[in-house]
Scaffold this motif. Structure first.
Motif, PDB file in Angstrom:
ATOM      1  N   ILE A   1       0.673  -1.165   0.102  1.00  0.00           N
ATOM      2  CA  ILE A   1       0.120   0.016   0.131  1.00  0.00           C
ATOM      3  C   ILE A   1       0.873   1.226  -0.029  1.00  0.00           C
ATOM      4  CG2 ILE A   1      -0.375   0.142   2.428  1.00  0.00           C
ATOM      5  CD1 ILE A   1      -3.308   0.932   1.983  1.00  0.00           C
ATOM      6  N   ILE A   2       1.830   1.119   0.863  1.00  0.00           N
ATOM      7  CA  ILE A   2       2.904   2.313   0.825  1.00  0.00           C
ATOM      8  C   ILE A   2       4.221   1.588   0.873  1.00  0.00           C
ATOM      9  CG2 ILE A   2       1.535   4.391   1.661  1.00  0.00           C
ATOM     10  CD1 ILE A   2       2.634   3.944   4.196  1.00  0.00           C
ATOM     11  N   HIS A   3       5.375   2.390   0.911  1.00  0.00           N
ATOM     12  CA  HIS A   3       6.612   1.988   0.932  1.00  0.00           C
ATOM     13  C   HIS A   3       7.059   1.733   2.513  1.00  0.00           C
ATOM     14  CE1 HIS A   3       7.956   2.064  -3.588  1.00  0.00           C
ATOM     15  NE2 HIS A   3       7.640   0.856  -3.149  1.00  0.00           N
ATOM     16  N   ASN A   4       6.464   1.177   3.221  1.00  0.00           N
ATOM     17  CA  ASN A   4       6.707   1.030   4.587  1.00  0.00           C
ATOM     18  C   ASN A   4       6.507  -0.314   5.183  1.00  0.00           C
ATOM     19  OD1 ASN A   4       6.363   1.191   7.797  1.00  0.00           O
ATOM     20  ND2 ASN A   4       7.341   3.068   7.076  1.00  0.00           N
ATOM     21  N   GLU A   5       7.613  -1.065   5.425  1.00  0.00           N
ATOM     22  CA  GLU A   5       7.371  -2.613   5.926  1.00  0.00           C
ATOM     23  C   GLU A   5       6.594  -2.737   6.970  1.00  0.00           C
ATOM     24  OE1 GLU A   5      10.883  -5.344   6.248  1.00  0.00           O
ATOM     25  OE2 GLU A   5      11.371  -4.338   4.395  1.00  0.00           O
TER      26      GLU A   5
ATOM     27  N   VAL B   1      21.371  13.642  12.143  1.00  0.00           N
ATOM     28  CA  VAL B   1      20.029  13.464  11.628  1.00  0.00           C
ATOM     29  C   VAL B   1      19.549  12.068  11.467  1.00  0.00           C
ATOM     30  CG1 VAL B   1      18.495  14.182   9.686  1.00  0.00           C
ATOM     31  CG2 VAL B   1      20.267  15.746  10.327  1.00  0.00           C
ATOM     32  N   ILE B   2      18.393  11.793  11.913  1.00  0.00           N
ATOM     33  CA  ILE B   2      17.838  10.331  11.767  1.00  0.00           C
ATOM     34  C   ILE B   2      16.593  10.668  10.839  1.00  0.00           C
ATOM     35  CG2 ILE B   2      16.599   8.460  12.871  1.00  0.00           C
ATOM     36  CD1 ILE B   2      19.516   8.900  13.816  1.00  0.00           C
ATOM     37  N   VAL B   3      16.780   9.735   9.608  1.00  0.00           N
ATOM     38  CA  VAL B   3      15.612  10.171   8.597  1.00  0.00           C
ATOM     39  C   VAL B   3      15.047   8.552   8.658  1.00  0.00           C
ATOM     40  CG1 VAL B   3      15.090  10.128   6.183  1.00  0.00           C
ATOM     41  CG2 VAL B   3      17.219  11.407   7.194  1.00  0.00           C
ATOM     42  N   ILE B   4      13.660   8.715   9.129  1.00  0.00           N
ATOM     43  CA  ILE B   4      12.860   7.630   9.167  1.00  0.00           C
ATOM     44  C   ILE B   4      11.993   7.256   7.884  1.00  0.00           C
ATOM     45  CG2 ILE B   4      11.324   6.215  10.799  1.00  0.00           C
ATOM     46  CD1 ILE B   4      11.849   8.620  12.787  1.00  0.00           C
ATOM     47  N   GLY B   5      12.128   5.963   7.435  1.00  0.00           N
ATOM     48  CA  GLY B   5      11.077   5.486   6.479  1.00  0.00           C
ATOM     49  C   GLY B   5      11.660   4.441   5.805  1.00  0.00           C
ATOM     50  N   GLY B   6      10.645   3.867   4.996  1.00  0.00           N
ATOM     51  CA  GLY B   6      11.092   2.549   4.224  1.00  0.00           C
ATOM     52  C   GLY B   6      12.394   2.742   3.242  1.00  0.00           C
ATOM     53  N   LYS B   7      13.246   1.630   3.272  1.00  0.00           N
ATOM     54  CA  LYS B   7      14.340   1.609   2.388  1.00  0.00           C
ATOM     55  C   LYS B   7      14.076   1.927   0.986  1.00  0.00           C
ATOM     56  CE  LYS B   7      17.535   0.793   5.551  1.00  0.00           C
ATOM     57  NZ  LYS B   7      18.364   2.091   5.812  1.00  0.00           N
TER      58      LYS B   7
ATOM     59  N   ASN C   1      10.842   9.196  -1.403  1.00  0.00           N
ATOM     60  CA  ASN C   1      10.589  10.571  -0.547  1.00  0.00           C
ATOM     61  C   ASN C   1      11.718  10.587   0.505  1.00  0.00           C
ATOM     62  OD1 ASN C   1       8.764  10.714   1.672  1.00  0.00           O
ATOM     63  ND2 ASN C   1       7.750   9.193   0.292  1.00  0.00           N
ATOM     64  N   THR C   2      11.669   9.535   1.250  1.00  0.00           N
ATOM     65  CA  THR C   2      12.485   9.141   2.085  1.00  0.00           C
ATOM     66  C   THR C   2      13.951   9.283   1.684  1.00  0.00           C
ATOM     67  OG1 THR C   2      10.840   7.737   3.144  1.00  0.00           O
ATOM     68  CG2 THR C   2      13.051   7.792   4.285  1.00  0.00           C
ATOM     69  N   ILE C   3      14.229   8.510   0.622  1.00  0.00           N
ATOM     70  CA  ILE C   3      15.851   8.642   0.212  1.00  0.00           C
ATOM     71  C   ILE C   3      16.282   9.906  -0.056  1.00  0.00           C
ATOM     72  CG2 ILE C   3      17.152   7.784  -1.696  1.00  0.00           C
ATOM     73  CD1 ILE C   3      15.472   5.222  -1.617  1.00  0.00           C
ATOM     74  N   LYS C   4      15.205  10.865  -0.913  1.00  0.00           N
ATOM     75  CA  LYS C   4      15.419  12.252  -1.124  1.00  0.00           C
ATOM     76  C   LYS C   4      15.712  13.098   0.151  1.00  0.00           C
ATOM     77  CE  LYS C   4      14.657  12.011  -5.538  1.00  0.00           C
ATOM     78  NZ  LYS C   4      13.360  11.080  -5.881  1.00  0.00           N
ATOM     79  N   LEU C   5      14.918  12.772   1.160  1.00  0.00           N
ATOM     80  CA  LEU C   5      15.338  13.430   2.606  1.00  0.00           C
ATOM     81  C   LEU C   5      16.627  12.935   3.080  1.00  0.00           C
ATOM     82  CD1 LEU C   5      11.794  13.002   4.425  1.00  0.00           C
ATOM     83  CD2 LEU C   5      12.736  15.139   3.364  1.00  0.00           C
TER      84      LEU C   5
ATOM     85  N   ALA D   1      11.065  12.403   8.783  1.00  0.00           N
ATOM     86  CA  ALA D   1      10.478  10.972   8.538  1.00  0.00           C
ATOM     87  C   ALA D   1       9.898  11.077   6.829  1.00  0.00           C
ATOM     88  CB  ALA D   1       9.379  10.615   9.228  1.00  0.00           C
ATOM     89  N   GLY D   2       9.988  10.235   6.050  1.00  0.00           N
ATOM     90  CA  GLY D   2       9.365  10.033   4.920  1.00  0.00           C
ATOM     91  C   GLY D   2       7.629  10.254   4.952  1.00  0.00           C
ATOM     92  N   ALA D   3       7.084  10.539   3.757  1.00  0.00           N
ATOM     93  CA  ALA D   3       5.651  10.689   3.705  1.00  0.00           C
ATOM     94  C   ALA D   3       5.002   9.275   4.103  1.00  0.00           C
ATOM     95  CB  ALA D   3       5.034  11.119   2.301  1.00  0.00           C
ATOM     96  N   SER D   4       5.658   8.142   4.015  1.00  0.00           N
ATOM     97  CA  SER D   4       5.004   6.980   4.244  1.00  0.00           C
ATOM     98  C   SER D   4       5.243   6.362   5.637  1.00  0.00           C
ATOM     99  CB  SER D   4       5.200   5.852   3.297  1.00  0.00           C
ATOM    100  OG  SER D   4       6.618   5.929   2.925  1.00  0.00           O
ATOM    101  N   THR D   5       5.755   7.224   6.601  1.00  0.00           N
ATOM    102  CA  THR D   5       6.135   6.866   7.857  1.00  0.00           C
ATOM    103  C   THR D   5       4.971   7.148   8.762  1.00  0.00           C
ATOM    104  OG1 THR D   5       8.389   7.388   7.223  1.00  0.00           O
ATOM    105  CG2 THR D   5       7.836   6.602   9.552  1.00  0.00           C
TER     106      THR D   5
END
Ligand code: SF4
Length: 301
Positions: free
Chosen positions: A39-43, A219-225, A229-233, A268-272
């Protein structure tokens, strides 16, 4: 240790909307519902849905095997033919495509009708881009990830006969990269129609990390691998702060990344989901208490 949250981060409007559809289905105890693709990129979230009866398929053909009665189209959308094939199978399609992605579908449809070749800036393997290509008809289209790939295509003569072009981007693209592509196109194509299809949520999360990352130590960036959008952050944060880490959840955190007086920025990414962000903050606070007590002094020295 000081923990500073980015002003904007986490679930965007589109993801929240699709996740709410799935949560409602769980709440109503509906059976035989699946999603088309995760549904989104978040395991963590897809595992939660699976444990509560909402698995996913990657192909239309797998729908029969799952005896699905309803299929949710994920936030990234899907090709039109996928939706038609699902309907032909007699399943109810619940369209969870983000309205910002739908807008890209409408734009490329219109460009196709007006006979404009199309350039898409994005990742050709990303489900959003695969979906977008399903709305282009009878015009050539190209997908490039950056200006270098565009230059390469030009050298190969792919644009020799093209006098006009429409440009759209993946909704999570970085504006700096898109500017370079559009500027380059303007050098050799007489008519370039650019549509800003980067969504506001991506802009806001990116602007917030541009602001925060230069002023912190970690910086801690939280989101699916696989969440683009998380990778861009992560890329933006890393360009300011070398001690930037991309994690999926609190289990990936390492105490060795922190010092007792650090300012720690969090995005955090948009799918977190919010609960994962909170778990990360709690874990960092736990690390802080351990560092204060000097319990890992031996290990670190
Ligand atoms: S990041 Fe933007 S385009 Fe993607 S789902 Fe969220 S609101 Fe929609």
């Amino acid at each position: 240790m000081e923990i500073i949250m980015a002003e904007k981060m986490g679930f965007c409007f589109g993801v929240r909307r699709t996740v709410e559809i799935a949560m409602k289905i769980i709440e109503n105890k509906e059976q035989n519902v699946i999603t088309y693709g995760p549904i989104i990129h978040n395991e963590d979230l897809t595992n939660y849905l699976k444990q509560n009866g909402i698995g996913y398929v990657l192909n239309v053909d797998d729908v029969d095997e799952r005896k699905a009665e309803k299929v949710i189209i994920r936030t990234h959308g899907a090709k039109r033919e996928v939706i038609e094939n699902l309907k032909e199978k007699g399943v109810k399609v619940i369209d969870g495509t983000c309205p910002y992605v739908m807008r890209v579908h409408r734009i490329v449809e219109k460009l196709s009708k007006d006979d404009y070749p199309i350039l898409i800036v994005g990742n050709k393997d990303h489900p959003e881009i695969i979906g977008v290509t399903g709305y282009i008809s009878n015009v050539p289209y190209f997908i490039v990830k950056d200006v270098e790939e565009l230059e390469e295509l030009r050298k190969q003569g792919k644009f020799d006969k093209i006098k006009k072009i429409g440009v759209v981007t993946q909704t999570t693209e970085k504006i700096e990269k898109v500017r370079k592509v559009v500027n380059y196109l303007m050098d050799f194509i007489p008519e370039v129609r650019y549509f800003k299809t980067i969504c506001y949520a991506t802009d806001e999360n990116q602007n917030a990390i541009h602001k925060l990352a230069p002023s912190v130590d970690v910086v801690i960036v939280i989101g699916g691998k696989h969440s683009s959008n998380t990778i861009k952050l992560y890329e933006i944060a890393k360009s300011y702060c070398p001690r930037t880490y991309h994690i999926q959840n609190e289990k990936d955190l390492k105490i060795e990344w922190f010092n007792i007086n650090d300012k720690v920025g969090i995005t955090a990414g948009a799918s977190t989901p919010d609960w994962i962000i909170q778990n990360v903050v709690n874990k960092i606070k736990e690390f802080e208490r351990i560092l204060e007590r000097g319990e890992i002094y031996e290990k670190r020295s």
